[in-house]
Scaffold this motif. Structure first.
Motif, PDB file in Angstrom:
ATOM      1  N   GLU A 153       0.827  -1.214   0.000  1.00  0.00           N
ATOM      2  CA  GLU A 153       0.000   0.000   0.000  1.00  0.00           C
ATOM      3  C   GLU A 153       0.863   1.267   0.000  1.00  0.00           C
ATOM      4  O   GLU A 153       0.504   2.274  -0.615  1.00  0.00           O
ATOM      5  N   VAL A 154       2.004   1.208   0.670  1.00  0.00           N
ATOM      6  CA  VAL A 154       2.920   2.347   0.638  1.00  0.00           C
ATOM      7  C   VAL A 154       3.518   2.494  -0.762  1.00  0.00           C
ATOM      8  O   VAL A 154       3.645   3.609  -1.293  1.00  0.00           O
ATOM      9  N   ILE A 155       3.875   1.377  -1.380  1.00  0.00           N
ATOM     10  CA  ILE A 155       4.396   1.404  -2.755  1.00  0.00           C
ATOM     11  C   ILE A 155       3.376   2.046  -3.690  1.00  0.00           C
ATOM     12  O   ILE A 155       3.715   2.931  -4.495  1.00  0.00           O
ATOM     13  N   ARG A 156       2.131   1.626  -3.573  1.00  0.00           N
ATOM     14  CA  ARG A 156       1.068   2.164  -4.419  1.00  0.00           C
ATOM     15  C   ARG A 156       0.971   3.698  -4.261  1.00  0.00           C
ATOM     16  O   ARG A 156       0.899   4.436  -5.237  1.00  0.00           O
ATOM     17  N   ARG A 157       0.999   4.167  -3.015  1.00  0.00           N
ATOM     18  CA  ARG A 157       0.885   5.600  -2.748  1.00  0.00           C
ATOM     19  C   ARG A 157       2.101   6.359  -3.274  1.00  0.00           C
ATOM     20  O   ARG A 157       1.967   7.442  -3.863  1.00  0.00           O
ATOM     21  N   GLN A 158       3.275   5.784  -3.084  1.00  0.00           N
ATOM     22  CA  GLN A 158       4.481   6.495  -3.506  1.00  0.00           C
ATOM     23  C   GLN A 158       4.622   6.545  -5.029  1.00  0.00           C
ATOM     24  O   GLN A 158       5.212   7.489  -5.573  1.00  0.00           O
ATOM     25  N   LEU A 159       4.078   5.561  -5.737  1.00  0.00           N
ATOM     26  CA  LEU A 159       4.084   5.620  -7.200  1.00  0.00           C
ATOM     27  C   LEU A 159       3.232   6.784  -7.701  1.00  0.00           C
ATOM     28  O   LEU A 159       3.543   7.386  -8.739  1.00  0.00           O
ATOM     29  N   VAL A 160       2.179   7.102  -6.974  1.00  0.00           N
ATOM     30  CA  VAL A 160       1.355   8.262  -7.334  1.00  0.00           C
ATOM     31  C   VAL A 160       2.119   9.549  -7.012  1.00  0.00           C
ATOM     32  O   VAL A 160       2.191  10.473  -7.839  1.00  0.00           O
ATOM     33  N   GLU A 161       2.713   9.606  -5.833  1.00  0.00           N
ATOM     34  CA  GLU A 161       3.469  10.801  -5.427  1.00  0.00           C
ATOM     35  C   GLU A 161       4.634  11.071  -6.383  1.00  0.00           C
ATOM     36  O   GLU A 161       4.999  12.225  -6.628  1.00  0.00           O
ATOM     37  N   GLN A 162       5.195  10.011  -6.930  1.00  0.00           N
ATOM     38  CA  GLN A 162       6.366  10.114  -7.797  1.00  0.00           C
ATOM     39  C   GLN A 162       6.073  10.914  -9.067  1.00  0.00           C
ATOM     40  O   GLN A 162       6.959  11.554  -9.626  1.00  0.00           O
ATOM     41  N   VAL A 163       4.829  10.928  -9.539  1.00  0.00           N
ATOM     42  CA  VAL A 163       4.495  11.616 -10.788  1.00  0.00           C
ATOM     43  C   VAL A 163       4.772  13.116 -10.680  1.00  0.00           C
ATOM     44  O   VAL A 163       5.272  13.739 -11.622  1.00  0.00           O
ATOM     45  N   THR A 164       4.465  13.691  -9.547  1.00  0.00           N
ATOM     46  CA  THR A 164       4.687  15.128  -9.339  1.00  0.00           C
ATOM     47  C   THR A 164       5.920  15.400  -8.482  1.00  0.00           C
ATOM     48  O   THR A 164       6.358  16.550  -8.383  1.00  0.00           O
ATOM     49  N   GLY A 165       6.461  14.377  -7.845  1.00  0.00           N
ATOM     50  CA  GLY A 165       7.532  14.563  -6.868  1.00  0.00           C
ATOM     51  C   GLY A 165       8.924  14.478  -7.462  1.00  0.00           C
ATOM     52  O   GLY A 165       9.128  14.077  -8.613  1.00  0.00           O
ATOM     53  N   ARG A 166       9.898  14.847  -6.644  1.00  0.00           N
ATOM     54  CA  ARG A 166      11.305  14.845  -7.056  1.00  0.00           C
ATOM     55  C   ARG A 166      11.863  13.430  -7.099  1.00  0.00           C
ATOM     56  O   ARG A 166      11.599  12.623  -6.195  1.00  0.00           O
ATOM     57  N   VAL A 167      12.638  13.134  -8.132  1.00  0.00           N
ATOM     58  CA  VAL A 167      13.400  11.882  -8.191  1.00  0.00           C
ATOM     59  C   VAL A 167      14.690  12.106  -7.404  1.00  0.00           C
ATOM     60  O   VAL A 167      15.614  12.784  -7.861  1.00  0.00           O
ATOM     61  N   ARG A 168      14.751  11.532  -6.216  1.00  0.00           N
ATOM     62  CA  ARG A 168      15.886  11.758  -5.305  1.00  0.00           C
ATOM     63  C   ARG A 168      16.969  10.694  -5.554  1.00  0.00           C
ATOM     64  O   ARG A 168      17.323   9.902  -4.676  1.00  0.00           O
ATOM     65  N   TRP A 169      17.519  10.730  -6.761  1.00  0.00           N
ATOM     66  CA  TRP A 169      18.442   9.662  -7.154  1.00  0.00           C
ATOM     67  C   TRP A 169      19.777   9.751  -6.418  1.00  0.00           C
ATOM     68  O   TRP A 169      20.319   8.748  -5.970  1.00  0.00           O
ATOM     69  N   ARG A 170      20.311  10.947  -6.273  1.00  0.00           N
ATOM     70  CA  ARG A 170      21.576  11.105  -5.538  1.00  0.00           C
ATOM     71  C   ARG A 170      21.422  10.600  -4.112  1.00  0.00           C
ATOM     72  O   ARG A 170      22.275   9.856  -3.601  1.00  0.00           O
ATOM     73  N   GLU A 171      20.317  10.976  -3.466  1.00  0.00           N
ATOM     74  CA  GLU A 171      20.082  10.521  -2.092  1.00  0.00           C
ATOM     75  C   GLU A 171      19.860   9.009  -2.035  1.00  0.00           C
ATOM     76  O   GLU A 171      20.283   8.342  -1.088  1.00  0.00           O
ATOM     77  N   THR A 172      19.207   8.479  -3.060  1.00  0.00           N
ATOM     78  CA  THR A 172      18.984   7.031  -3.134  1.00  0.00           C
ATOM     79  C   THR A 172      20.312   6.293  -3.193  1.00  0.00           C
ATOM     80  O   THR A 172      20.538   5.307  -2.473  1.00  0.00           O
ATOM     81  N   MET A 173      21.220   6.763  -4.049  1.00  0.00           N
ATOM     82  CA  MET A 173      22.526   6.119  -4.173  1.00  0.00           C
ATOM     83  C   MET A 173      23.340   6.286  -2.882  1.00  0.00           C
ATOM     84  O   MET A 173      24.015   5.357  -2.438  1.00  0.00           O
ATOM     85  N   ASP A 174      23.249   7.471  -2.288  1.00  0.00           N
ATOM     86  CA  ASP A 174      23.963   7.695  -1.026  1.00  0.00           C
ATOM     87  C   ASP A 174      23.467   6.734   0.047  1.00  0.00           C
ATOM     88  O   ASP A 174      24.271   6.175   0.818  1.00  0.00           O
TER      89      ASP A 174
END
Length: 314
Positions: free
Chosen positions: A244-265
């Motif tokens: 359910e969190v995955i489902r919600r975050q996939l929606v948020e991702q459309v308008t939200g920032r792709v935090r790739w640098r932070e993800t890799m860190d």
């Protein structure tokens, strides 16, 4: 060694991608056929033969890139006995998050293809062509703070935000065309170089809210399971396992920032990942990883030789 599979996003597409995998492996051919069937389209023919301008259309590029990524992971599993569950984590850049979830068994391949087709169409519908813009801010001193300052200047006249924090030296802004132009002027004053991106819509900004609403409705009806390896999400740069969190975050991702640098860190730090495998077309993410995590190894996997070499190295 702790391993993470990462999955590329839009911009990595090229005519011919995946053709050598299909020639070499039955498992890859099965993936491309399943995606063709799910979309009722010979997407694989478009991928292998073009024309490039049709492949680049968002509604085609998104499922096509996912198909190549899944051809890689399905082949690794069926031909070499290396499943995604060998990884500690998975992560994907923008649409690559869907590829990561499909590879980890969270969403079926057919459903993922259909969701990405809708996502591409919804993003295109959200903003009339010509009204939005994106720009990549690059340079040694370009970081997210500089990009946020530039975006704030643009936001004085319209929507303008940081869309992709890829790595230090590469941050993307997105929004209304005039606002992005103002932000570019500010970024150049601050010492960055700006490259206007040839995109059909301003992705990962509040102007995409209509697309987020469409994806919320579509995802509400989709089956989402717990992934076999935790997903490190774009919008939080932290692992998620709950459907359910995955489902919600996939929606948020459309308008939200792709935090790739932070993800890799996070992956290279708290996650303890020392090796990244980029499953799919191109090697864009591997380049970003080398800049963000110089002590980790990053291996692009998109040809039969890549897969064979990777399997032998494990």
């Amino acid at each position: 060694m702790s391993l993470a599979f990462v999955f590329p996003g839009q911009g990595s597409q090229a005519v011919g991608m995946g053709a050598d995998l299909a020639q070499a492996f039955a498992a890859a051919r099965e993936v491309f056929q399943e995606v063709d069937d799910a979309l009722n389209q010979k997407l694989s023919k478009l991928m292998w033969e073009g024309p490039e301008e049709d492949l680049t259309l968002t509604e085609n590029a998104q499922p096509a890139l996912m198909a190549v990524s899944l051809a890689v992971t399905r082949t690794l599993e069926k031909e070499f006995g290396i499943g995604v569950d060998r990884a500690a984590f998975v992560a994907g850049h923008s649409l690559g998050e869907y590829s990561a979830l499909a590879a980890a068994g969270s969403i079926s391949l057919s459903d993922t293809a259909r969701l990405l087709r809708l996502r591409g169409q919804a993003m295109q519908r959200a903003v009339p062509v010509g009204e939005g813009s994106m720009a990549s801010l690059i340079g040694k001193q370009t970081d997210v703070a500089l990009a946020e300052a530039a975006a704030a200047a643009g936001a004085e006249i319209g929507v303008c935000v940081v869309a992709n924090d890829n790595n230090t030296g590469n941050v993307v802004i997105s929004g209304a065309k005039a606002a992005v132009e103002r932000a570019i002027e500010k970024a150049e004053e601050l010492g960055a170089r700006a490259i206007r991106l040839n995109v059909s819509a301003p992705f990962h900004c509040p102007l995409m809210q209509p697309a987020a609403d469409e994806m919320a409705a579509a995802l509400a009806g989709a089956t989402v399971l717990a992934p076999r390896a935790p997903l490190v999400a774009n919008v939080t740069a932290r692992p998620v396992h709950d459907p359910e969190v995955i489902r919600r975050q996939l929606v948020e991702q459309v308008t939200g920032r792709v935090r790739w640098r932070e993800t890799m860190d996070w992956l290279a730090g708290e996650g303890g990942v020392t090796r990244f495998a980029e499953a799919g077309a191109g090697k864009v993410l591997s380049g970003m990883i080398k800049r963000s995590c110089p002590d980790a190894t990053a291996t692009p996997l998109n040809s039969p030789a890549d897969l064979e070499g990777f399997a032998k190295s494990l």
